[in-house]
Design a protein around this motif. Structure first.
Motif, mmCIF file in Angstrom:
data_model
loop_
_atom_site.group_PDB
_atom_site.id
_atom_site.type_symbol
_atom_site.label_atom_id
_atom_site.label_comp_id
_atom_site.label_asym_id
_atom_site.label_seq_id
_atom_site.Cartn_x
_atom_site.Cartn_y
_atom_site.Cartn_z
ATOM 1 N N VAL A 1 0.846 -1.210 0.000
ATOM 2 C CA VAL A 1 0.000 0.000 0.000
ATOM 3 C C VAL A 1 0.879 1.256 0.000
ATOM 4 O O VAL A 1 0.393 2.361 -0.248
ATOM 5 C CB VAL A 1 -0.997 0.051 1.186
ATOM 6 N N PHE A 2 2.183 1.097 0.273
ATOM 7 C CA PHE A 2 3.132 2.221 0.234
ATOM 8 C C PHE A 2 3.987 2.140 -1.040
ATOM 9 O O PHE A 2 4.158 1.057 -1.597
ATOM 10 C CB PHE A 2 4.041 2.190 1.468
ATOM 11 N N ASP A 3 4.544 3.286 -1.445
ATOM 12 C CA ASP A 3 5.335 3.272 -2.692
ATOM 13 C C ASP A 3 6.804 2.906 -2.466
ATOM 14 O O ASP A 3 7.558 2.735 -3.423
ATOM 15 C CB ASP A 3 5.216 4.601 -3.449
ATOM 16 N N GLY A 4 7.215 2.796 -1.201
ATOM 17 C CA GLY A 4 8.579 2.358 -0.926
ATOM 18 C C GLY A 4 9.643 3.419 -1.126
ATOM 19 O O GLY A 4 10.831 3.114 -1.194
ATOM 20 N N SER A 5 9.219 4.694 -1.210
ATOM 21 C CA SER A 5 10.206 5.766 -1.387
ATOM 22 C C SER A 5 10.710 6.288 -0.044
ATOM 23 O O SER A 5 11.556 7.169 0.020
ATOM 24 C CB SER A 5 9.598 6.913 -2.199
ATOM 25 N N THR B 1 12.450 6.277 3.913
ATOM 26 C CA THR B 1 13.750 5.857 4.442
ATOM 27 C C THR B 1 13.644 5.477 5.918
ATOM 28 O O THR B 1 14.582 4.981 6.512
ATOM 29 C CB THR B 1 14.795 6.987 4.305
ATOM 30 N N GLU B 2 12.476 5.748 6.508
ATOM 31 C CA GLU B 2 12.203 5.389 7.909
ATOM 32 C C GLU B 2 11.033 4.406 7.914
ATOM 33 O O GLU B 2 10.157 4.488 7.047
ATOM 34 C CB GLU B 2 11.783 6.648 8.690
ATOM 35 N N PRO B 3 10.978 3.497 8.905
ATOM 36 C CA PRO B 3 9.857 2.548 8.957
ATOM 37 C C PRO B 3 8.497 3.247 8.863
ATOM 38 O O PRO B 3 8.266 4.247 9.528
ATOM 39 C CB PRO B 3 10.049 1.861 10.306
ATOM 40 N N TYR B 4 7.622 2.717 8.018
ATOM 41 C CA TYR B 4 6.299 3.312 7.787
ATOM 42 C C TYR B 4 5.403 3.139 9.013
ATOM 43 O O TYR B 4 5.234 2.031 9.507
ATOM 44 C CB TYR B 4 5.622 2.647 6.588
ATOM 45 N N GLU B 5 4.828 4.260 9.487
ATOM 46 C CA GLU B 5 3.838 4.223 10.563
ATOM 47 C C GLU B 5 2.472 3.882 9.964
ATOM 48 O O GLU B 5 2.254 4.056 8.761
ATOM 49 C CB GLU B 5 3.766 5.568 11.300
ATOM 50 N N VAL B 6 1.529 3.460 10.817
ATOM 51 C CA VAL B 6 0.221 3.006 10.316
ATOM 52 C C VAL B 6 -0.587 4.122 9.651
ATOM 53 O O VAL B 6 -1.418 3.863 8.788
ATOM 54 C CB VAL B 6 -0.633 2.366 11.435
ATOM 55 N N ASP B 7 -0.333 5.371 10.059
ATOM 56 C CA ASP B 7 -1.165 6.472 9.545
ATOM 57 C C ASP B 7 -0.477 7.274 8.437
ATOM 58 O O ASP B 7 -0.942 8.329 8.043
ATOM 59 C CB ASP B 7 -1.562 7.400 10.696
ATOM 60 N N PRO C 1 0.665 8.400 4.678
ATOM 61 C CA PRO C 1 -0.083 8.385 3.418
ATOM 62 C C PRO C 1 0.264 7.154 2.574
ATOM 63 O O PRO C 1 1.434 6.791 2.454
ATOM 64 C CB PRO C 1 0.370 9.664 2.707
ATOM 65 N N THR C 2 -0.774 6.537 2.033
ATOM 66 C CA THR C 2 -0.572 5.350 1.190
ATOM 67 C C THR C 2 -0.435 5.792 -0.265
ATOM 68 O O THR C 2 -0.980 6.814 -0.677
ATOM 69 C CB THR C 2 -1.766 4.389 1.323
ATOM 70 N N LYS C 3 0.314 4.989 -1.035
ATOM 71 C CA LYS C 3 0.502 5.310 -2.458
ATOM 72 C C LYS C 3 0.988 4.050 -3.176
ATOM 73 O O LYS C 3 2.171 3.891 -3.435
ATOM 74 C CB LYS C 3 1.526 6.445 -2.589
ATOM 75 N N PRO C 4 0.053 3.132 -3.469
ATOM 76 C CA PRO C 4 0.465 1.868 -4.092
ATOM 77 C C PRO C 4 1.075 2.083 -5.479
ATOM 78 O O PRO C 4 0.664 2.983 -6.211
ATOM 79 C CB PRO C 4 -0.840 1.078 -4.212
ATOM 80 N N PRO D 1 6.892 -7.508 -14.233
ATOM 81 C CA PRO D 1 5.744 -6.717 -14.706
ATOM 82 C C PRO D 1 5.265 -5.668 -13.693
ATOM 83 O O PRO D 1 4.846 -4.576 -14.071
ATOM 84 C CB PRO D 1 4.663 -7.775 -14.935
ATOM 85 N N ALA D 2 5.304 -6.000 -12.398
ATOM 86 C CA ALA D 2 4.820 -5.057 -11.371
ATOM 87 C C ALA D 2 5.999 -4.428 -10.632
ATOM 88 O O ALA D 2 6.961 -5.110 -10.293
ATOM 89 C CB ALA D 2 3.936 -5.800 -10.364
ATOM 90 N N ALA D 3 5.887 -3.125 -10.394
ATOM 91 C CA ALA D 3 6.924 -2.428 -9.620
ATOM 92 C C ALA D 3 6.847 -2.855 -8.156
ATOM 93 O O ALA D 3 5.762 -3.059 -7.618
ATOM 94 C CB ALA D 3 6.724 -0.924 -9.743
ATOM 95 N N ARG D 4 8.004 -3.001 -7.531
ATOM 96 C CA ARG D 4 8.080 -3.360 -6.105
ATOM 97 C C ARG D 4 8.517 -2.143 -5.292
ATOM 98 O O ARG D 4 9.353 -1.380 -5.751
ATOM 99 C CB ARG D 4 9.138 -4.447 -5.890
ATOM 100 N N PRO D 5 7.985 -2.003 -4.070
ATOM 101 C CA PRO D 5 8.493 -0.932 -3.207
ATOM 102 C C PRO D 5 9.954 -1.217 -2.835
ATOM 103 O O PRO D 5 10.276 -2.340 -2.463
ATOM 104 C CB PRO D 5 7.604 -0.992 -1.956
ATOM 105 N N LYS D 6 10.808 -0.208 -2.960
ATOM 106 C CA LYS D 6 12.238 -0.405 -2.640
ATOM 107 C C LYS D 6 12.453 -0.514 -1.129
ATOM 108 O O LYS D 6 13.353 -1.202 -0.676
ATOM 109 C CB LYS D 6 13.063 0.774 -3.179
ATOM 110 N N TYR D 7 11.628 0.206 -0.377
ATOM 111 C CA TYR D 7 11.779 0.211 1.081
ATOM 112 C C TYR D 7 10.434 -0.155 1.692
ATOM 113 O O TYR D 7 9.471 0.593 1.590
ATOM 114 C CB TYR D 7 12.228 1.605 1.549
#
Length: 280
Positions: free
Chosen positions: A104-108, A110-116, A118-121, A243-249
């Protein structure tokens, strides 16, 4: 507690049923033979008949690459299937846990994603799982959303099994080294999901085994623990196009989990060791 578990034939559903039974609950593992997740009438009828106290929703369309070409099926399963289950749970006054994803995140970050955050698949799989989250929140008050990543378990195919097979067959593998995250052992995640539905601590959580690695480092550790001498070559994402992009982080913050007093999942290397024992 009577608990409906969807996706019983998948990696996670299999272990959730085992954990529920171990803790004395009545588990009803369902797959597509029991009811069609994409049929509103089917879902409603099944849940009405079963009258569960809780639903742990592990079934999903998880083929990330295929989803790019098969948007409709991925949406029907991941988004609409979740919506129908959530509506049925509301009618049955049941609580529901939905397993979502780091995608649900784009993986851009650099710090661990918190639950709240912004999402950007980046692709269809992440979009459809996020749509499932939205439907769940709209349909039901008693929900747990648990985002996880890099899942492996005894029942089904996964990265660990693939590496062991390729390592034995070829003696040399190339693995992406610039995508970072945390592996998750289904036995550990299943324990947490059961622990959650025994409470009323509703909301969105992140859950993976603790620690961080790249896919390359994961592979190196797999071969080390298996006692296999395999030449492991680090690749860039560009060298291994999909075929599908993967989040880097994909590192997910467990802060919410700890704040709510849930047991954090053990270190990923320790979990991998337990999985190796289970495989043997």
């Amino acid at each position: 507690m009577i608990v409906l578990v969807t996706g019983v034939n998948g990696q996670l559903g299999h272990d959730v049923v085992k954990e529920l039974e171990k803790k004395g609950h009545t588990a009803h593992g369902a797959d597509r033979n029991e009811f069609d997740l994409t049929s509103e009438a089917d879902v409603k009828g099944y849940v009405q008949k079963l009258k569960p106290d809780a639903i742990i929703h592990c079934a999903a369309y998880t083929n990330v690459d295929q989803a790019e070409a098969d948007h409709e099926t991925a949406y029907n399963v991941n988004a609409l299937g979740t919506k129908y289950l959530a509506q049925a749970a509301q009618d049955a006054k049941a609580k529901m846990a939905y397993v979502s994803t780091d995608y649900v995140f784009d993986g851009s970050g650099t710090e661990p994603y918190e639950v709240d955050e912004p999402t950007k698949p980046l692709g269809v799989y992440g979009e459809t799982k996020l749509a499932g989250e939205t439907f769940l929140k709209e349909s039901l008050e008693q929900y747990f959303i648990v985002r996880t990543a890099w899942v492996y378990g005894i029942n089904g195919n996964n990265f660990v099994k693939t590496m062991l097979r390729l390592g034995k067959e070829r003696g040399e593998v190339g693995v992406v080294a610039d995508q970072v995250g945390s592996p998750t052992y289904t036995v550990d995640l299943a324990k947490l999901l059961v622990e959650m539905v025994e409470t009323e601590k509703y909301g969105t959580y992140h859950a993976t085994n603790s620690g961080i690695c790249s896919w390359y480092e994961f592979a190196v550790e797999i071969f080390k623990q298996a006692g296999l001498d395999v030449k492991t070559n680090p690749l860039t994402t560009e060298e291994f196009p999909r075929p599908a992009a993967r989040p880097k982080y994909s590192v997910l913050s467990k802060k919410r989990l700890e704040e709510q007093g849930f047991t954090p999942l053990r270190d990923w290397k320790e979990a991998l060791s337990a999985y190796m024992d289970e495989l043997n």
